[in-house]
Design an enzyme around this catalytic site. Structure first.
Site, PDB file in Angstrom:
ATOM      1  N   LYS A  22     -20.063  10.530   5.913  1.00 47.89           N
ATOM      2  CA  LYS A  22     -20.787   9.600   6.787  1.00 47.89           C
ATOM      3  C   LYS A  22     -19.815   8.618   7.440  1.00 47.89           C
ATOM      4  CE  LYS A  22     -22.871   5.806   4.968  1.00 47.89           C
ATOM      5  NZ  LYS A  22     -22.513   4.523   5.574  1.00 47.89           N
ATOM      6  N   ASN A  23     -18.906   8.051   6.640  1.00 48.05           N
ATOM      7  CA  ASN A  23     -18.067   6.965   7.158  1.00 48.05           C
ATOM      8  C   ASN A  23     -16.910   7.440   8.031  1.00 48.05           C
ATOM      9  OD1 ASN A  23     -19.793   5.162   6.078  1.00 48.05           O
ATOM     10  ND2 ASN A  23     -18.505   4.595   4.333  1.00 48.05           N
ATOM     11  N   ARG A 102     -24.571  -1.711  10.804  1.00 49.24           N
ATOM     12  CA  ARG A 102     -23.411  -2.532  11.072  1.00 49.24           C
ATOM     13  C   ARG A 102     -22.302  -1.797  11.836  1.00 49.24           C
ATOM     14  NH1 ARG A 102     -20.263  -6.874   9.331  1.00 49.24           N
ATOM     15  NH2 ARG A 102     -18.110  -6.190   9.237  1.00 49.24           N
ATOM     16  N   CYS A 126     -26.046  -8.940   5.696  1.00 45.94           N
ATOM     17  CA  CYS A 126     -26.358  -7.626   5.143  1.00 45.94           C
ATOM     18  C   CYS A 126     -26.491  -7.778   3.637  1.00 45.94           C
ATOM     19  CB  CYS A 126     -25.227  -6.675   5.511  1.00 45.94           C
ATOM     20  SG  CYS A 126     -25.221  -5.152   4.615  1.00 45.94           S
ATOM     21  N   ARG A 131     -20.035 -10.105   5.305  1.00 47.53           N
ATOM     22  CA  ARG A 131     -19.497  -9.096   6.219  1.00 47.53           C
ATOM     23  C   ARG A 131     -19.284  -9.590   7.654  1.00 47.53           C
ATOM     24  NH1 ARG A 131     -22.217  -3.416   5.235  1.00 47.53           N
ATOM     25  NH2 ARG A 131     -20.142  -2.675   5.703  1.00 47.53           N
ATOM     26  N   LEU A 135     -12.144 -10.378  12.060  1.00 44.61           N
ATOM     27  CA  LEU A 135     -10.888  -9.617  12.134  1.00 44.61           C
ATOM     28  C   LEU A 135     -10.943  -8.545  13.219  1.00 44.61           C
ATOM     29  CD1 LEU A 135     -10.163  -9.344   8.295  1.00 44.61           C
ATOM     30  CD2 LEU A 135      -9.266 -10.997   9.943  1.00 44.61           C
ATOM     31  N   ASP A 316     -17.606   1.609  -2.811  1.00 42.77           N
ATOM     32  CA  ASP A 316     -18.796   2.436  -2.577  1.00 42.77           C
ATOM     33  C   ASP A 316     -19.161   3.312  -3.779  1.00 42.77           C
ATOM     34  OD1 ASP A 316     -19.037   1.336  -0.078  1.00 42.77           O
ATOM     35  OD2 ASP A 316     -18.203   3.041   1.004  1.00 42.77           O
ATOM     36  N   ARG A 408     -30.073   7.293   4.439  1.00 46.52           N
ATOM     37  CA  ARG A 408     -29.023   6.834   5.355  1.00 46.52           C
ATOM     38  C   ARG A 408     -27.691   7.495   5.030  1.00 46.52           C
ATOM     39  NH1 ARG A 408     -28.432   0.591   6.167  1.00 46.52           N
ATOM     40  NH2 ARG A 408     -26.886   1.502   7.537  1.00 46.52           N
TER      41      ARG A 408
HETATM   42  C1  EPZ Z   1     -16.563   0.170   5.590  1.00 46.91           C
HETATM   43  O1  EPZ Z   1     -17.251  -1.016   5.944  1.00 46.91           O
HETATM   44  C2  EPZ Z   1     -17.601   1.154   5.111  1.00 46.91           C
HETATM   45  N1  EPZ Z   1     -18.547   1.438   6.179  1.00 46.91           N
HETATM   46  C3  EPZ Z   1     -18.314   0.602   3.878  1.00 46.91           C
HETATM   47  O2  EPZ Z   1     -19.226   1.579   3.405  1.00 46.91           O
HETATM   48  C4  EPZ Z   1     -17.266   0.320   2.783  1.00 46.91           C
HETATM   49  O3  EPZ Z   1     -17.907  -0.256   1.680  1.00 46.91           O
HETATM   50  C5  EPZ Z   1     -16.192  -0.604   3.330  1.00 46.91           C
HETATM   51  O4  EPZ Z   1     -15.612  -0.059   4.546  1.00 46.91           O
HETATM   52  C6  EPZ Z   1     -15.053  -0.848   2.345  1.00 46.91           C
HETATM   53  O5  EPZ Z   1     -14.463   0.378   1.978  1.00 46.91           O
HETATM   54  C7  EPZ Z   1     -18.283   2.389   7.067  1.00 46.91           C
HETATM   55  O6  EPZ Z   1     -17.230   3.005   7.072  1.00 46.91           O
HETATM   56  C8  EPZ Z   1     -19.341   2.701   8.068  1.00 46.91           C
HETATM   57  P1  EPZ Z   1     -14.334  -3.667   5.721  1.00 46.91           P
HETATM   58  P2  EPZ Z   1     -16.532  -2.172   6.763  1.00 46.91           P
HETATM   59  O7  EPZ Z   1     -14.167  -4.216   7.085  1.00 46.91           O
HETATM   60  O8  EPZ Z   1     -15.564  -1.552   7.693  1.00 46.91           O
HETATM   61  C9  EPZ Z   1     -14.040  -8.391   5.044  1.00 46.91           C
HETATM   62  C10 EPZ Z   1     -21.335   2.388   2.690  1.00 46.91           C
HETATM   63  O9  EPZ Z   1     -22.086   2.178   1.703  1.00 46.91           O
HETATM   64  N2  EPZ Z   1     -14.001  -8.552   6.508  1.00 46.91           N
HETATM   65  O10 EPZ Z   1     -13.267  -2.780   5.183  1.00 46.91           O
HETATM   66  O11 EPZ Z   1     -17.584  -3.033   7.305  1.00 46.91           O
HETATM   67  C11 EPZ Z   1     -15.392  -7.904   4.550  1.00 46.91           C
HETATM   68  O12 EPZ Z   1     -16.317  -8.936   4.431  1.00 46.91           O
HETATM   69  C12 EPZ Z   1     -20.649   1.246   3.413  1.00 46.91           C
HETATM   70  O13 EPZ Z   1     -21.159   3.516   3.171  1.00 46.91           O
HETATM   71  C13 EPZ Z   1     -13.732  -9.795   7.046  1.00 46.91           C
HETATM   72  O14 EPZ Z   1     -13.558 -10.783   6.323  1.00 46.91           O
HETATM   73  O15 EPZ Z   1     -15.751  -2.936   5.611  1.00 46.91           O
HETATM   74  C14 EPZ Z   1     -15.005  -7.284   3.219  1.00 46.91           C
HETATM   75  O16 EPZ Z   1     -14.892  -8.283   2.256  1.00 46.91           O
HETATM   76  C15 EPZ Z   1     -21.037  -0.079   2.865  1.00 46.91           C
HETATM   77  N3  EPZ Z   1     -13.718  -9.930   8.415  1.00 46.91           N
HETATM   78  C16 EPZ Z   1     -13.613  -6.697   3.485  1.00 46.91           C
HETATM   79  O17 EPZ Z   1     -13.132  -7.387   4.654  1.00 46.91           O
HETATM   80  C17 EPZ Z   1     -13.913  -8.869   9.244  1.00 46.91           C
HETATM   81  O18 EPZ Z   1     -13.882  -9.057  10.471  1.00 46.91           O
HETATM   82  C18 EPZ Z   1     -13.568  -5.224   3.757  1.00 46.91           C
HETATM   83  O19 EPZ Z   1     -14.548  -4.870   4.719  1.00 46.91           O
HETATM   84  C19 EPZ Z   1     -14.169  -7.595   8.696  1.00 46.91           C
HETATM   85  C20 EPZ Z   1     -14.196  -7.456   7.308  1.00 46.91           C
END
Ligand code: EPZ
Length: 429
Positions: A22-23, A102, A126, A131, A135, A316, A408
């Site tokens: 999915k991701n 998202r 969320c 989230r 960045l 995850d 989903r």
């Molecule tokens: C991706 O989300 C995945 N989603 C998530 O899977 C997964 O849990 C996550 O990466 C971590 O591996 C998809 O790929 C569609 P991040 P993403 O940006 O990209 C912080 C599932 O169940 N952050 O790597 O949104 C954030 O809050 C989902 O399939 C900032 O602070 O995650 C978190 O603490 C859930 N500012 C950390 O970074 C930003 O601008 C990592 O988030 C962006 C992120």
């Protein structure tokens, strides 16, 4: 609303085909916005999120066609979709669409890179944490986009196109890295992404972009270099296997006992999780076809695990591991470092008899001999599936409500488990 009913206590034996990730599918579909030519994706999982993203991309003018299924084709085989963004008719992604998923915020990068402007609703809060998108915005600014935030929308403009730049992420972010890659692919000049996410899905997207004519090197490491090109073309790309689905079924087998071949997947996608499963007492055997996972006789051993960006133990799979450890012989500790609120499953697992104490970002799980079936529900995808895993081992009947979360991210969940002997069925009202 559909529910899933499980009668626990059956061992799992047989074969489970693993779907496309999915991701990876979601950002790959979004990458179609970067080119006028058709992008064909194979091994696409049949998931509610994929259908939702088709709608969102349709709003921007992307034509999505599903390639015809051949008679006699393996029904477990993912489908092939063609995405054609010949004309972008709208560079706005409205709140009604983005708030449902998202990852749809990520359209901002290809839209501004190709069209010079994008207006995308902030995704909002969320269930698993705050989230933010700061960045992602920082990455676009580093490539020359002008950003304004107005009435809940992020407006990105680069009238003369994006230009290469240096992006140094203070924290590893998957979405930030996808954004940086897609934007840099069409920027003028060279971009360097430091502290990039190393998740296999990043590598898969980079491979596809390179087939489309991008010049990306270092994907899969913390330093990615992108030499921008003026245009990208279409291509054909097969989505890599879903490592989270793989790990989820591996944990289900470790929970119930039995012996299952997880087909069409690879151990290198989730080595940290497989190592933890071995510590817990499962036998993991890589084969030509995938990964065999077995547990016979002996009980489950407790583990001490901290989630981390790839190649660490994935957030995850945290909820699923917690369900598993609820029946270990001893006390486990699981620390969540990626999303601060990702413990919604704790209360629901407790309804099944699990003994879990939360202290900040660490959960202490005291293994119990028995879980007992109950009515449960969860507010996110991975939390929901952790309840299914617990239900497979609980005495009596467990009903998991709000199944749409599972739909989903897990293709044919109940069919795949039932084929291995689980007493599980979907009930539609
Ligand atoms: C991706 O989300 C995945 N989603 C998530 O899977 C997964 O849990 C996550 O990466 C971590 O591996 C998809 O790929 C569609 P991040 P993403 O940006 O990209 C912080 C599932 O169940 N952050 O790597 O949104 C954030 O809050 C989902 O399939 C900032 O602070 O995650 C978190 O603490 C859930 N500012 C950390 O970074 C930003 O601008 C990592 O988030 C962006 C992120």
């Amino acid at each position: 609303m559909d529910r899933i009913k499980i009668v626990g206590g059956q061992r799992l034996n047989g074969t489970i085909p693993i779907s496309g990730a999915k991701n990876a599918t979601l950002p790959l579909m979004i990458a179609s916005l970067l080119t006028e030519e058709p992008l064909v994706l194979e091994n696409v999982p049949r998931l509610a999120d994929v259908i939702q993203l088709q709608r969102i991309l349709g709003n921007h003018g992307v034509d999505v066609t599903i390639e015809g299924k051949k008679p006699g084709a393996d029904p477990n085989h993912g489908r092939t979709i063609q995405l054609s963004a010949r004309t972008i008719v709208d560079t706005t992604a409205p709140y009604e669409l983005v708030s449902k998923m998202r990852a749809s915020f990520w359209v901002i990068a290809p839209l501004v890179a190709r069209m010079g402007e994008a207006k995308v609703s902030m995704p909002g809060g969320c269930a698993i944490g705050t989230r933010p998108v700061d960045l992602l915005i920082m990455a676009l600014e580093a490539l020359g986009a002008e950003i304004e935030i107005e009435a809940g929308y992020v407006i990105a403009r680069a009238k003369k196109g994006l230009r290469g730049g240096e992006i140094v992420f203070p924290k590893v972010t998957v979405g930030g890295t996808h954004t940086a890659l897609m934007a840099a692919a069409l920027a003028r000049g060279t971009s360097v992404i430091e502290n990039a996410a190393r998740e296999p899905e990043i590598g898969d997207v980079a491979d596809c972009l390179n087939k489309m004519g991008a010049k990306i090197s270092g994907a899969g490491t913390a330093r990615i270099v992108v030499e921008g090109v003026a245009r990208l073309s279409g291509t054909r790309h097969a989505v890599l296997p879903d490592r989270i689905e793989t790990g989820t079924y591996a944990m289900a087998v470790a929970m119930t006992g039995g012996d299952v071949l997880l087909q069409n997947t690879r151990p290198d996608l989730l080595q940290a999780a497989l190592d933890v499963l071995e510590q817990a007492g499962a036998t993991v055997t890589p084969t030509n076809e995938g990964i065999r996972i077995a547990r016979n006789g002996s009980g489950l051993m407790p583990v001490d695990v901290t989630t981390a960006p790839f190649p660490g133990f994935p957030t995850d799979l945290q909820a699923q591991l917690m369900a598993l450890m609820s029946r270990a012989k001893g006390t486990s500790r699981i620390t969540e470092t990626i999303f601060e609120n990702r413990f919604m499953h704790v209360q629901e697992l407790s309804r099944l008899g699990a003994r879990i104490k939360l202290n900040g970002e660490t959960a202490t799980i005291e293994g119990v001999e028995r879980l007992k079936g109950a009515q449960v529900m969860a507010t996110d995808l991975r939390a929901s599936v952790s309840l299914v895993i617990a239900g497979l081992a609980a005495e009596g009947e467990t009903t998991v409500n709000r199944v749409y979360h599972l739909d989903r991210g897990f293709e044919k969940l109940e069919e795949k488990l039932a084929a291995c002997g689980a007493a599980i069925e979907r009930i539609s009202d």
